[in-house]
Design a protein around this motif. Structure first.
Motif, PDB file in Angstrom:
ATOM      1  N   ASN A 103       0.811  -1.233   0.000  1.00 55.89           N
ATOM      2  CA  ASN A 103       0.000   0.000   0.000  1.00 55.89           C
ATOM      3  C   ASN A 103       0.836   1.272   0.000  1.00 55.89           C
ATOM      4  O   ASN A 103       0.308   2.349  -0.237  1.00 55.89           O
ATOM      5  CB  ASN A 103      -0.875   0.045   1.257  1.00 55.89           C
ATOM      6  CG  ASN A 103      -1.709  -1.203   1.391  1.00 55.89           C
ATOM      7  OD1 ASN A 103      -2.713  -1.351   0.723  1.00 55.89           O
ATOM      8  ND2 ASN A 103      -1.282  -2.120   2.251  1.00 55.89           N
ATOM      9  N   SER A 104       2.109   1.149   0.317  1.00 58.45           N
ATOM     10  CA  SER A 104       2.955   2.344   0.411  1.00 58.45           C
ATOM     11  C   SER A 104       4.404   1.933   0.242  1.00 58.45           C
ATOM     12  O   SER A 104       4.740   0.739   0.320  1.00 58.45           O
ATOM     13  CB  SER A 104       2.786   3.000   1.787  1.00 58.45           C
ATOM     14  OG  SER A 104       3.229   2.097   2.775  1.00 58.45           O
ATOM     15  N   GLY A 105       5.242   2.941   0.045  1.00 65.14           N
ATOM     16  CA  GLY A 105       6.674   2.676  -0.117  1.00 65.14           C
ATOM     17  C   GLY A 105       7.274   2.084   1.139  1.00 65.14           C
ATOM     18  O   GLY A 105       8.050   1.118   1.082  1.00 65.14           O
ATOM     19  N   HIS A 133      13.991   6.052   3.923  1.00 68.70           N
ATOM     20  CA  HIS A 133      13.310   4.904   3.327  1.00 68.70           C
ATOM     21  C   HIS A 133      11.863   4.788   3.798  1.00 68.70           C
ATOM     22  O   HIS A 133      11.222   3.768   3.512  1.00 68.70           O
ATOM     23  CB  HIS A 133      14.055   3.613   3.660  1.00 68.70           C
ATOM     24  CG  HIS A 133      15.459   3.567   3.129  1.00 68.70           C
ATOM     25  ND1 HIS A 133      15.732   3.396   1.787  1.00 68.70           N
ATOM     26  CD2 HIS A 133      16.660   3.682   3.747  1.00 68.70           C
ATOM     27  CE1 HIS A 133      17.054   3.389   1.607  1.00 68.70           C
ATOM     28  NE2 HIS A 133      17.640   3.571   2.773  1.00 68.70           N
ATOM     29  N   GLY A 134      11.360   5.782   4.532  1.00 63.81           N
ATOM     30  CA  GLY A 134       9.973   5.709   4.987  1.00 63.81           C
ATOM     31  C   GLY A 134       9.883   5.867   6.488  1.00 63.81           C
ATOM     32  O   GLY A 134      10.900   6.050   7.173  1.00 63.81           O
ATOM     33  N   ASN A 135       8.660   5.775   7.003  1.00 61.00           N
ATOM     34  CA  ASN A 135       8.442   6.183   8.388  1.00 61.00           C
ATOM     35  C   ASN A 135       7.867   5.140   9.320  1.00 61.00           C
ATOM     36  O   ASN A 135       7.546   5.451  10.465  1.00 61.00           O
ATOM     37  CB  ASN A 135       7.565   7.429   8.405  1.00 61.00           C
ATOM     38  CG  ASN A 135       8.361   8.617   8.898  1.00 61.00           C
ATOM     39  OD1 ASN A 135       8.288   8.961  10.071  1.00 61.00           O
ATOM     40  ND2 ASN A 135       9.153   9.194   8.024  1.00 61.00           N
ATOM     41  N   LEU A 215      17.946  -1.921  -3.456  1.00 57.97           N
ATOM     42  CA  LEU A 215      17.955  -0.532  -3.940  1.00 57.97           C
ATOM     43  C   LEU A 215      16.558   0.046  -3.838  1.00 57.97           C
ATOM     44  O   LEU A 215      15.584  -0.548  -4.326  1.00 57.97           O
ATOM     45  CB  LEU A 215      18.465  -0.453  -5.380  1.00 57.97           C
ATOM     46  CG  LEU A 215      19.973  -0.620  -5.570  1.00 57.97           C
ATOM     47  CD1 LEU A 215      20.360  -0.441  -7.043  1.00 57.97           C
ATOM     48  CD2 LEU A 215      20.791   0.333  -4.695  1.00 57.97           C
ATOM     49  N   ASP A 216      16.474   1.192  -3.178  1.00 63.28           N
ATOM     50  CA  ASP A 216      15.206   1.902  -3.002  1.00 63.28           C
ATOM     51  C   ASP A 216      15.067   2.887  -4.163  1.00 63.28           C
ATOM     52  O   ASP A 216      15.788   3.884  -4.241  1.00 63.28           O
ATOM     53  CB  ASP A 216      15.242   2.627  -1.643  1.00 63.28           C
ATOM     54  CG  ASP A 216      13.988   3.456  -1.382  1.00 63.28           C
ATOM     55  OD1 ASP A 216      13.207   3.705  -2.324  1.00 63.28           O
ATOM     56  OD2 ASP A 216      13.802   3.882  -0.219  1.00 63.28           O
ATOM     57  N   GLU A 217      14.131   2.567  -5.054  1.00 63.63           N
ATOM     58  CA  GLU A 217      13.880   3.420  -6.229  1.00 63.63           C
ATOM     59  C   GLU A 217      12.512   4.075  -6.119  1.00 63.63           C
ATOM     60  O   GLU A 217      11.890   4.399  -7.132  1.00 63.63           O
ATOM     61  CB  GLU A 217      13.941   2.559  -7.506  1.00 63.63           C
ATOM     62  CG  GLU A 217      15.311   2.047  -7.817  1.00 63.63           C
ATOM     63  CD  GLU A 217      15.979   2.798  -8.969  1.00 63.63           C
ATOM     64  OE1 GLU A 217      15.341   3.688  -9.560  1.00 63.63           O
ATOM     65  OE2 GLU A 217      17.138   2.469  -9.257  1.00 63.63           O
ATOM     66  N   ILE A 218      12.046   4.239  -4.878  1.00 62.75           N
ATOM     67  CA  ILE A 218      10.712   4.803  -4.685  1.00 62.75           C
ATOM     68  C   ILE A 218      10.633   6.200  -5.293  1.00 62.75           C
ATOM     69  O   ILE A 218       9.620   6.587  -5.849  1.00 62.75           O
ATOM     70  CB  ILE A 218      10.361   4.776  -3.182  1.00 62.75           C
ATOM     71  CG1 ILE A 218      10.110   3.317  -2.769  1.00 62.75           C
ATOM     72  CG2 ILE A 218       9.155   5.667  -2.860  1.00 62.75           C
ATOM     73  CD1 ILE A 218       9.969   3.075  -1.288  1.00 62.75           C
ATOM     74  N   GLN A 219      11.745   6.926  -5.236  1.00 62.89           N
ATOM     75  CA  GLN A 219      11.714   8.262  -5.836  1.00 62.89           C
ATOM     76  C   GLN A 219      12.305   8.316  -7.256  1.00 62.89           C
ATOM     77  O   GLN A 219      11.648   8.824  -8.160  1.00 62.89           O
ATOM     78  CB  GLN A 219      12.388   9.279  -4.931  1.00 62.89           C
ATOM     79  CG  GLN A 219      12.000  10.657  -5.353  1.00 62.89           C
ATOM     80  CD  GLN A 219      12.029  11.679  -4.253  1.00 62.89           C
ATOM     81  OE1 GLN A 219      11.639  12.781  -4.511  1.00 62.89           O
ATOM     82  NE2 GLN A 219      12.457  11.379  -3.072  1.00 62.89           N
TER      83      GLN A 219
HETATM   84  C1  LIG Z   1      13.385   7.042  -1.227  1.00 58.01           C
HETATM   85  C2  LIG Z   1      12.101   6.832  -0.483  1.00 58.01           C
HETATM   86  N1  LIG Z   1      11.895   5.674   0.146  1.00 58.01           N
HETATM   87  C3  LIG Z   1      10.752   5.421   0.811  1.00 58.01           C
HETATM   88  C4  LIG Z   1       9.751   6.361   0.890  1.00 58.01           C
HETATM   89  C5  LIG Z   1       8.491   6.055   1.656  1.00 58.01           C
HETATM   90  O1  LIG Z   1       7.410   5.904   0.788  1.00 58.01           O
HETATM   91  P1  LIG Z   1       5.933   6.129   1.358  1.00 58.01           P
HETATM   92  O2  LIG Z   1       5.836   7.568   1.766  1.00 58.01           O
HETATM   93  O3  LIG Z   1       5.038   5.776   0.199  1.00 58.01           O
HETATM   94  O4  LIG Z   1       5.773   5.203   2.501  1.00 58.01           O
HETATM   95  C6  LIG Z   1       9.929   7.601   0.250  1.00 58.01           C
HETATM   96  C7  LIG Z   1       8.908   8.648   0.354  1.00 58.01           C
HETATM   97  O5  LIG Z   1       9.181   9.835   0.291  1.00 58.01           O
HETATM   98  C8  LIG Z   1      11.135   7.845  -0.454  1.00 58.01           C
HETATM   99  O6  LIG Z   1      11.355   9.009  -1.082  1.00 58.01           O
END
Ligand SMILES: Cc1ncc(COP(=O)(O)O)c(C=O)c1O
Length: 393
Positions: A103-105, A133-135, A215-219
């Motif tokens: 549902n989310s990064g 990497h998120g919260n 690798l975190d490619e969320i952005q």
């Molecule tokens: C590099 C990176 N990782 C993880 C996240 C977390 O994603 P989400 O806000 O969808 O949980 C973000 C959100 O800004 C991000 O930029």
């Protein structure tokens, strides 16, 4: 509405921008007084096709008419999720082929960390200073910014930090390490690119000690840097790829992708190794599928690099010390936090949306929709230059 916003909705800062939204279309967001704002932020990189792209909206509408949530993740065959996972696999190098939708990064990061621990039987996680990497608790544990996490300790044990781009620090990756987690381009830190062969060296070190590379490619992912995934620029394929944000085309999503062999570890012994009710939701998956189709079938990625050149050409000013980043993931660095704050707030008054980065107070985010036109870029950049002139004088 404004007083209800402050009274009933939880706030994330003491000073939210509090713009009241009426509607949004293309590169513009409109407030309830019908003032148009040119969007240079795209929902913090989450709207690669701009606002209400007709292909995305139509995909969502058709799925709304067919079915909404029918079952917890992974039990039933739901075409939008299957097609999305398949399209991702078709656009990824081997061995990345099987995707888990969340549902989310941050949830995808949690899944990736769990998978690395499960696969290696080790507990140590290595992350980078200034990483974001998120919260949620696991993701926050690998955040490389003590000031934002000290109030929430204790967090995950056995997490250690290295400096992004420091080759000597790679020695800290050892046979005790389950995984190394890095953003391909560090976002919150100020859009810091990996030096030329850095990621390849991280890859080699992980291979040498049997650690996995996440690798975190969320952005940077989903076309923003001119390639579908940022890692394609740096000759390095991760074991686990994490995506999110732009993948949803404006809807909430996260995903982690690995080889079938790795990913199958989560399904058995014990079974239900990672579960979610709504991950892979059919409406979200339909939106993501339409977004990914459009990005991979159009020339938007190639244009992102041309648009970067235009932005760099237009944004020349004594108060712009540097422009960091790649494609349409750019950050202006000003001489001071005060100038950055004034620029962002004054541009909003003039109808241009800019935003901050998490850990670099002098940075101004420029991450417009990939669909932004050259005319819109020219207009937005001229507002930035005008405001910088007023700040300078
Ligand atoms: C590099 C990176 N990782 C993880 C996240 C977390 O994603 P989400 O806000 O969808 O949980 C973000 C959100 O800004 C991000 O930029």
């Amino acid at each position: 509405m404004k007083s209800d916003f402050f009274k009933y909705q939880a706030q994330t800062t003491p000073h939210p921008l509090a713009m009241e939204i009426s509607h949004a279309s293309g590169s513009y967001i409109y407030d309830t007084k019908n003032k148009a704002y040119l969007d240079f932020v795209a929902g913090v990189s989450a709207c690669p096709l701009g606002h209400n792209h007709p292909k995305v909206v139509n995909a969502i509408k058709s799925q709304l008419d067919a079915y909404l949530h029918v079952m917890v993740y992974g039990e039933y065959i739901q075409k939008p999720a299957v097609e999305l996972a398949k399209l991702l696999a078709n656009n990824l190098p081997s061995p990345l082929e099987k995707t888990y939708l969340t549902n989310s990064g941050t949830e995808a990061i949690e899944g990736a960390l769990k998978l690395a621990k499960r696969a290696t039987g080790r507990s140590e996680v290595i992350a980078a200073h200034k990483a974001y990497h998120g919260n949620t608790i696991g993701s926050m544990s690998v955040m490389g910014f003590e000031e934002r996490k000290q109030a929430y300790r204790p967090l995950l044990p056995d997490v250690h930090f290295i400096t992004f781009n420091s080759e000597p620090d790679l020695e800290h990756i050892t046979t005790k390490t389950a995984c190394v987690i890095l953003e391909t381009i560090q976002g919150g830190a100020g859009f810091i690119e990996p030096q030329k062969s850095y990621l390849k060296k991280v890859r080699n070190r992980c291979d040498a000690v049997g650690a996995l590379l996440i690798l975190d490619e969320i952005q940077p992912g989903i076309g923003r840097t001119g390639k579908l995934f940022g890692f394609e620029h740096y000759n390095c394929i991760p074991d686990i790829l994490v995506t999110g944000k732009g993948l949803g085309g404006g809807m909430p999503i996260g995903a982690f992708t690995a080889s079938g062999k790795l990913m199958d570890l989560l399904q058995d012994n014990p079974k239900l190794g990672h579960i979610t009710t709504f991950g892979g939701h059919p409406v979200i998956a339909a939106s993501a599928l339409a977004t990914l189709q459009e990005i991979t079938e159009s020339n938007l990625m190639q244009q992102a690099l041309e648009k970067e050149k235009l932005i760099r050409k237009l944004l020349i000013h004594p108060l712009i010390k540097e422009i960091r980043g790649k494609g349409l993931m750019l950050a202006i660095i000003t001489p001071s936090e005060d100038i950055t704050n004034s620029l962002i707030l004054k541009c909003q008054e003039e109808g241009l949306i800019l935003f901050w980065l998490l850990f670099e107070p002098k940075a101004v985010r420029i991450t417009p929709p990939l669909t932004i036109t050259n005319e819109e870029i020219t207009k937005g950049c001229s507002i930035i230059i005008e405001i910088l002139n007023t700040i300078q004088n």
